[in-house]
Design a protein around this motif. Structure first.
Motif, PDB file in Angstrom:
ATOM      1  N   ASN A  92     -22.556  39.112  89.331  1.00 57.85           N
ATOM      2  CA  ASN A  92     -23.314  39.486  88.123  1.00 57.85           C
ATOM      3  C   ASN A  92     -22.421  40.015  87.006  1.00 57.85           C
ATOM      4  O   ASN A  92     -22.867  40.799  86.164  1.00 57.85           O
ATOM      5  CB  ASN A  92     -24.390  40.524  88.459  1.00 57.85           C
ATOM      6  CG  ASN A  92     -25.334  40.063  89.540  1.00 57.85           C
ATOM      7  OD1 ASN A  92     -25.768  38.908  89.545  1.00 57.85           O
ATOM      8  ND2 ASN A  92     -25.644  40.942  90.484  1.00 57.85           N
ATOM      9  N   THR A  96     -17.967  35.536  79.424  1.00 64.10           N
ATOM     10  CA  THR A  96     -18.395  34.740  78.284  1.00 64.10           C
ATOM     11  C   THR A  96     -17.258  33.799  77.884  1.00 64.10           C
ATOM     12  O   THR A  96     -16.110  33.987  78.303  1.00 64.10           O
ATOM     13  CB  THR A  96     -18.757  35.644  77.098  1.00 64.10           C
ATOM     14  OG1 THR A  96     -17.567  36.346  76.669  1.00 64.10           O
ATOM     15  CG2 THR A  96     -19.823  36.660  77.497  1.00 64.10           C
ATOM     16  N   SER A 141     -20.589  25.775  84.281  1.00 61.30           N
ATOM     17  CA  SER A 141     -21.465  25.457  83.162  1.00 61.30           C
ATOM     18  C   SER A 141     -21.775  26.737  82.404  1.00 61.30           C
ATOM     19  O   SER A 141     -21.660  27.836  82.940  1.00 61.30           O
ATOM     20  CB  SER A 141     -22.761  24.798  83.645  1.00 61.30           C
ATOM     21  OG  SER A 141     -23.506  25.690  84.447  1.00 61.30           O
ATOM     22  N   LEU A 142     -22.195  26.572  81.159  1.00 56.79           N
ATOM     23  CA  LEU A 142     -22.533  27.713  80.310  1.00 56.79           C
ATOM     24  C   LEU A 142     -24.025  27.973  80.448  1.00 56.79           C
ATOM     25  O   LEU A 142     -24.843  27.111  80.121  1.00 56.79           O
ATOM     26  CB  LEU A 142     -22.149  27.427  78.862  1.00 56.79           C
ATOM     27  CG  LEU A 142     -22.151  28.602  77.891  1.00 56.79           C
ATOM     28  CD1 LEU A 142     -21.159  29.653  78.337  1.00 56.79           C
ATOM     29  CD2 LEU A 142     -21.835  28.129  76.488  1.00 56.79           C
ATOM     30  N   ARG A 143     -24.399  29.147  80.944  1.00 57.44           N
ATOM     31  CA  ARG A 143     -25.799  29.470  81.216  1.00 57.44           C
ATOM     32  C   ARG A 143     -26.193  30.747  80.489  1.00 57.44           C
ATOM     33  O   ARG A 143     -25.348  31.589  80.180  1.00 57.44           O
ATOM     34  CB  ARG A 143     -25.995  29.674  82.730  1.00 57.44           C
ATOM     35  CG  ARG A 143     -25.551  28.513  83.600  1.00 57.44           C
ATOM     36  CD  ARG A 143     -26.499  27.344  83.491  1.00 57.44           C
ATOM     37  NE  ARG A 143     -27.822  27.713  83.968  1.00 57.44           N
ATOM     38  CZ  ARG A 143     -28.184  27.653  85.258  1.00 57.44           C
ATOM     39  NH1 ARG A 143     -27.331  27.230  86.169  1.00 57.44           N
ATOM     40  NH2 ARG A 143     -29.414  27.986  85.614  1.00 57.44           N
ATOM     41  N   ASN A 144     -27.497  30.877  80.241  1.00 62.10           N
ATOM     42  CA  ASN A 144     -28.041  32.122  79.686  1.00 62.10           C
ATOM     43  C   ASN A 144     -28.417  33.047  80.834  1.00 62.10           C
ATOM     44  O   ASN A 144     -29.372  32.758  81.579  1.00 62.10           O
ATOM     45  CB  ASN A 144     -29.279  31.830  78.831  1.00 62.10           C
ATOM     46  CG  ASN A 144     -28.929  31.239  77.492  1.00 62.10           C
ATOM     47  OD1 ASN A 144     -27.931  31.621  76.891  1.00 62.10           O
ATOM     48  ND2 ASN A 144     -29.728  30.303  77.018  1.00 62.10           N
ATOM     49  N   PRO A 145     -27.715  34.162  81.020  1.00 65.62           N
ATOM     50  CA  PRO A 145     -28.018  35.041  82.159  1.00 65.62           C
ATOM     51  C   PRO A 145     -29.238  35.902  81.894  1.00 65.62           C
ATOM     52  O   PRO A 145     -29.580  36.193  80.744  1.00 65.62           O
ATOM     53  CB  PRO A 145     -26.750  35.898  82.281  1.00 65.62           C
ATOM     54  CG  PRO A 145     -26.233  35.975  80.877  1.00 65.62           C
ATOM     55  CD  PRO A 145     -26.574  34.660  80.219  1.00 65.62           C
ATOM     56  N   GLN A 146     -29.889  36.294  82.972  1.00 67.18           N
ATOM     57  CA  GLN A 146     -30.973  37.261  82.897  1.00 67.18           C
ATOM     58  C   GLN A 146     -30.407  38.665  83.126  1.00 67.18           C
ATOM     59  O   GLN A 146     -29.538  38.843  83.971  1.00 67.18           O
ATOM     60  CB  GLN A 146     -32.038  36.965  83.947  1.00 67.18           C
ATOM     61  CG  GLN A 146     -32.755  35.646  83.740  1.00 67.18           C
ATOM     62  CD  GLN A 146     -33.815  35.390  84.795  1.00 67.18           C
ATOM     63  OE1 GLN A 146     -33.845  36.078  85.814  1.00 67.18           O
ATOM     64  NE2 GLN A 146     -34.674  34.422  84.561  1.00 67.18           N
TER      65      GLN A 146
END
Length: 341
Positions: A92, A96, A141-146
């Motif tokens: 976690n 970036t 891959s580029l992801r939007n984290p929660q």
């Protein structure tokens, strides 16, 4: 400079390392000219000349193309960097793109790698290097984290979860609960204005709307209990009001009940009313005990609610703190689909 070179109509011919080695030997041992040897073995003249020079200088060569020579890092070093990024994401603390470029610059300096002036000037790797690195490692891959709180990130561990299951096994075997007597209980907050799903609209539209009852909704708490056999206690609603209006549950599932609290969240007083609702539909008693698995929210463990549970044969076992997002079946399989309908 293009990000990725496209193959030409006439790609380079691949030369077998054995053929190139034989051509170099022909030049050095038989005093054949480089041009003649290149024609004889059908290899590029300039490439053959470079290999001949390397052998004359005593440099070791594998007589094959080294496509990694223009990379800042070797393939092994890039693989180590990929493993680090995957491990950081699992913990976690994913990096970036900007943090990746800074880390790559520091890694290159520590390794003594030859880097460009733009790396030194900006104290970070270039954007082109980042795109190339991501292309060479498709696992990334580029992801939007929660967002996840520190409590949740550290509480879900083998020790705390293992202790919970040990307690569950002990209670289960001591009281011999059947599946019809084991309930999972949990609450979730919902709004009376649901988020619209995707709709079909013309391409190029900057803004697409869908009619709803209002832009902002009011929070309502929904409390559910489901047994291990799949039977469910009718839902219990908590409205943000001072007084309850019976019309609020018109159209709700048969047997539903409601309570009120100023904030719309479950409180100790409201949970007492829920226990009455639960006991009414499960018919639990000291002769017909049930096991209820729930989280340890403060409204669930007040003296009054614990006494009601004790008087009516309800055995409570709480989930480890900050782990219900993984260990509560209602969170995992019921509330999610319910909110997306």
């Amino acid at each position: 400079m293009p990000f990725k070179w496209k193959p030409t109509e006439n790609p380079r011919k691949k030369v077998d390392p054995g053929v190139m080695k034989a051509a170099v030997k022909r030049v050095l041992d038989d005093n054949v000219s480089i041009r003649a040897a290149a024609v004889e073995y059908e290899v590029d003249r300039k490439t053959l000349g470079r290999y001949v020079t390397k052998v004359k200088e005593g440099n070791e060569t594998a007589f094959k193309a080294d496509h990694n020579s223009s990379q800042i890092f070797s393939s092994e070093e890039e693989n180590d960097l990929e493993k680090y990024l995957l491990t950081a994401a699992r913990l976690n603390y994913g990096l970036t793109p900007k943090e990746l470029r800074r880390f790559a610059y520091e890694y290159a300096v520590a390794r003594g790698k030859p880097i460009g002036d733009n790396w030194k000037r900006n104290n970070q790797a270039s954007y082109d290097w980042e795109r190339g690195f991501m292309h060479r490692h498709p696992r990334l891959s580029l992801r939007n984290p929660q967002g996840k709180s520190l409590g949740r990130g550290t509480a879900f561990n083998p020790t705390s979860v293992g202790e919970f299951f040990q307690n569950l096994r002990s209670v289960y075997h001591t009281n011999k609960f059947g599946p019809e007597s084991i309930y999972n209980l949990d609450e979730t907050g919902v709004t009376n204005v649901q988020k619209p799903g995707k709709v079909i609209a013309p391409k190029g539209e900057k803004q697409v709307s869908k009619m709803t009852s209002a832009e902002r909704g009011t929070l309502v708490t929904l409390c559910c209990a489901v047994s291990a056999t799949g039977n469910a206690v009718p839902p219990f609603f908590v409205y943000p009001r001072q007084r309850l209006n019976d019309k609020m549950i018109d159209g709700a599932p048969v047997g539903s009940c409601a309570g009120v609290s100023p904030s719309g969240w479950m409180t100790g007083e409201t949970f007492v009313h829920y226990w009455e609702h639960f006991i009414k539909h499960t018919k639990c008693s000291k002769e017909r005990p049930v096991l209820v698995i729930l989280d340890n929210h403060e409204s669930h463990v007040t003296p009054q609610t614990l006494q009601i549970a004790k008087d009516n044969g309800i055995t409570l076992i709480t989930l480890p703190p900050h782990t219900s997002h993984k260990t509560q079946p209602l969170d995992r399989t019921v509330f999610g689909p319910f909110k997306t309908v």
